[in-house]
Scaffold this motif. Structure first.
Motif, PDB file in Angstrom:
ATOM      1  N   TYR A  44      76.194 124.582  28.212  1.00  0.00           N
ATOM      2  CA  TYR A  44      76.667 124.165  29.526  1.00  0.00           C
ATOM      3  C   TYR A  44      76.721 122.642  29.624  1.00  0.00           C
ATOM      4  O   TYR A  44      75.860 121.937  29.102  1.00  0.00           O
ATOM      5  CB  TYR A  44      75.713 124.658  30.625  1.00  0.00           C
ATOM      6  CG  TYR A  44      75.722 126.142  30.825  1.00  0.00           C
ATOM      7  CD1 TYR A  44      76.782 126.764  31.472  1.00  0.00           C
ATOM      8  CD2 TYR A  44      74.661 126.920  30.398  1.00  0.00           C
ATOM      9  CE1 TYR A  44      76.780 128.125  31.674  1.00  0.00           C
ATOM     10  CE2 TYR A  44      74.648 128.286  30.601  1.00  0.00           C
ATOM     11  CZ  TYR A  44      75.713 128.882  31.236  1.00  0.00           C
ATOM     12  OH  TYR A  44      75.711 130.224  31.429  1.00  0.00           O
ATOM     13  N   ALA A  45      77.706 122.149  30.335  1.00  0.00           N
ATOM     14  CA  ALA A  45      77.757 120.726  30.665  1.00  0.00           C
ATOM     15  C   ALA A  45      76.792 120.484  31.815  1.00  0.00           C
ATOM     16  O   ALA A  45      76.685 121.299  32.731  1.00  0.00           O
ATOM     17  CB  ALA A  45      79.176 120.329  31.071  1.00  0.00           C
ATOM     18  N   LYS A  46      76.076 119.388  31.762  1.00  0.00           N
ATOM     19  CA  LYS A  46      75.081 119.096  32.789  1.00  0.00           C
ATOM     20  C   LYS A  46      75.563 117.919  33.637  1.00  0.00           C
ATOM     21  O   LYS A  46      75.939 116.879  33.107  1.00  0.00           O
ATOM     22  CB  LYS A  46      73.735 118.782  32.150  1.00  0.00           C
ATOM     23  CG  LYS A  46      73.181 119.990  31.412  1.00  0.00           C
ATOM     24  CD  LYS A  46      71.841 119.728  30.826  1.00  0.00           C
ATOM     25  CE  LYS A  46      71.370 120.999  30.119  1.00  0.00           C
ATOM     26  NZ  LYS A  46      70.217 120.744  29.308  1.00  0.00           N
ATOM     27  N   PRO A  47      75.546 118.082  34.960  1.00  0.00           N
ATOM     28  CA  PRO A  47      76.059 117.026  35.832  1.00  0.00           C
ATOM     29  C   PRO A  47      75.232 115.743  35.796  1.00  0.00           C
ATOM     30  O   PRO A  47      75.690 114.705  36.242  1.00  0.00           O
ATOM     31  CB  PRO A  47      76.037 117.660  37.222  1.00  0.00           C
ATOM     32  CG  PRO A  47      75.052 118.768  37.135  1.00  0.00           C
ATOM     33  CD  PRO A  47      75.072 119.241  35.717  1.00  0.00           C
ATOM     34  N   SER A  48      74.038 115.809  35.235  1.00  0.00           N
ATOM     35  CA  SER A  48      73.199 114.609  35.168  1.00  0.00           C
ATOM     36  C   SER A  48      73.459 113.799  33.902  1.00  0.00           C
ATOM     37  O   SER A  48      72.844 112.758  33.700  1.00  0.00           O
ATOM     38  CB  SER A  48      71.723 115.003  35.226  1.00  0.00           C
ATOM     39  OG  SER A  48      71.390 115.805  34.102  1.00  0.00           O
ATOM     40  N   ARG A  49      74.370 114.248  33.058  1.00  0.00           N
ATOM     41  CA  ARG A  49      74.676 113.567  31.807  1.00  0.00           C
ATOM     42  C   ARG A  49      76.067 112.952  31.918  1.00  0.00           C
ATOM     43  O   ARG A  49      77.066 113.609  31.674  1.00  0.00           O
ATOM     44  CB  ARG A  49      74.626 114.556  30.631  1.00  0.00           C
ATOM     45  CG  ARG A  49      73.384 115.424  30.568  1.00  0.00           C
ATOM     46  CD  ARG A  49      72.153 114.717  30.122  1.00  0.00           C
ATOM     47  NE  ARG A  49      72.395 114.078  28.856  1.00  0.00           N
ATOM     48  CZ  ARG A  49      71.726 113.024  28.412  1.00  0.00           C
ATOM     49  NH1 ARG A  49      70.776 112.502  29.137  1.00  0.00           N
ATOM     50  NH2 ARG A  49      72.003 112.498  27.264  1.00  0.00           N
ATOM     51  N   TYR A  50      76.124 111.689  32.304  1.00  0.00           N
ATOM     52  CA  TYR A  50      77.410 111.021  32.479  1.00  0.00           C
ATOM     53  C   TYR A  50      77.266 109.524  32.252  1.00  0.00           C
ATOM     54  O   TYR A  50      76.171 108.988  32.198  1.00  0.00           O
ATOM     55  CB  TYR A  50      77.991 111.282  33.877  1.00  0.00           C
ATOM     56  CG  TYR A  50      77.136 110.719  34.994  1.00  0.00           C
ATOM     57  CD1 TYR A  50      77.401 109.456  35.512  1.00  0.00           C
ATOM     58  CD2 TYR A  50      76.065 111.437  35.508  1.00  0.00           C
ATOM     59  CE1 TYR A  50      76.615 108.928  36.530  1.00  0.00           C
ATOM     60  CE2 TYR A  50      75.275 110.920  36.516  1.00  0.00           C
ATOM     61  CZ  TYR A  50      75.555 109.667  37.015  1.00  0.00           C
ATOM     62  OH  TYR A  50      74.779 109.140  38.012  1.00  0.00           O
ATOM     63  N   GLU A  51      78.404 108.882  32.111  1.00  0.00           N
ATOM     64  CA  GLU A  51      78.450 107.430  31.944  1.00  0.00           C
ATOM     65  C   GLU A  51      79.640 106.907  32.733  1.00  0.00           C
ATOM     66  O   GLU A  51      80.699 107.528  32.753  1.00  0.00           O
ATOM     67  CB  GLU A  51      78.610 107.087  30.461  1.00  0.00           C
ATOM     68  CG  GLU A  51      78.726 105.617  30.172  1.00  0.00           C
ATOM     69  CD  GLU A  51      78.981 105.329  28.696  1.00  0.00           C
ATOM     70  OE1 GLU A  51      78.848 104.154  28.317  1.00  0.00           O
ATOM     71  OE2 GLU A  51      79.317 106.253  27.923  1.00  0.00           O
TER      72      GLU A  51
END
Length: 189
Positions: free
Chosen positions: A27-34
């Motif tokens: 799953y993609a996690k919404p807390s992992r971004y740049e």
């Protein structure tokens, strides 16, 4: 005792489903971004908004959304029968973001300078200067948004082209909020 065909099938489907998300393709996690903000090129050459400050502001992005997209349609009444809807373009919604605010308010100053660069407001009177609006190409820039995986690898990226801070939200102050970090909202067009 005979085993039913669908009992085995259901079990293998569940195992296959679970194995997809236990691997790197989980799953993609919404807390992992740049977020990477690029200041307008002309402002950098004028020394108003530097790439170094833009990089620091980018680190303080608490939330940001991937932009939505809408298809623009019109009714086709030139044929016989039911009316059909035909796509003839697309539009994008504004992108909202929330930034933490440092004690020196560098984030707020950055976006205010960017807006001032687009349309000057005189410092002494706080009134609009006539003819102070810059050319569109002078104040637009890019904002990159990346989805990261658990190893900080960029998995998906969106570039906002011709972006600028359309709205700078208000910052709430209160004696009742003692252990919170100040935040400001930005809407990119």
């Amino acid at each position: 005792m005979a085993q039913r065909f669908w009992e085995g099938l259901g079990y293998s489907v569940v195992n296959e489903f679970l194995s997809l998300f236990l691997k790197k393709d989980g799953y993609a996690k919404p807390s992992r971004y740049e977020v990477v903000i690029y200041p307008p090129t002309k402002s950098v050459t004028d020394g108003l908004l530097t790439s170094e400050i833009a990089r620091k502001v980018s680190y303080f992005a608490e939330t940001i959304v991937f932009p939505g997209r809408n298809l623009v349609i019109k009714e086709d009444i030139s044929t016989y029968g039911p009316i059909r809807e035909i796509v003839y373009g697309s539009t994008y919604e504004d992108v909202s973001a929330t930034f933490y605010v440092a004690t020196d308010h560098r984030e707020q100053n950055f976006f205010h300078k960017w807006q001032d660069f687009a349309h000057n407001i005189t410092d002494d009177t706080n009134e609009d200067s006539l003819g102070a609006t810059k050319y569109y190409d002078d104040y637009i820039s890019s904002v990159d948004i990346y989805q990261l995986d658990e190893k900080n690898t960029r998995r998906l990226g969106v570039r906002l082209v011709e972006a600028f801070p359309k709205t700078i939200g208000s910052i709430e102050m209160s004696y009742g909020i003692t252990n919170a970090i100040e935040k400001m909202s930005i809407s990119f067009s």
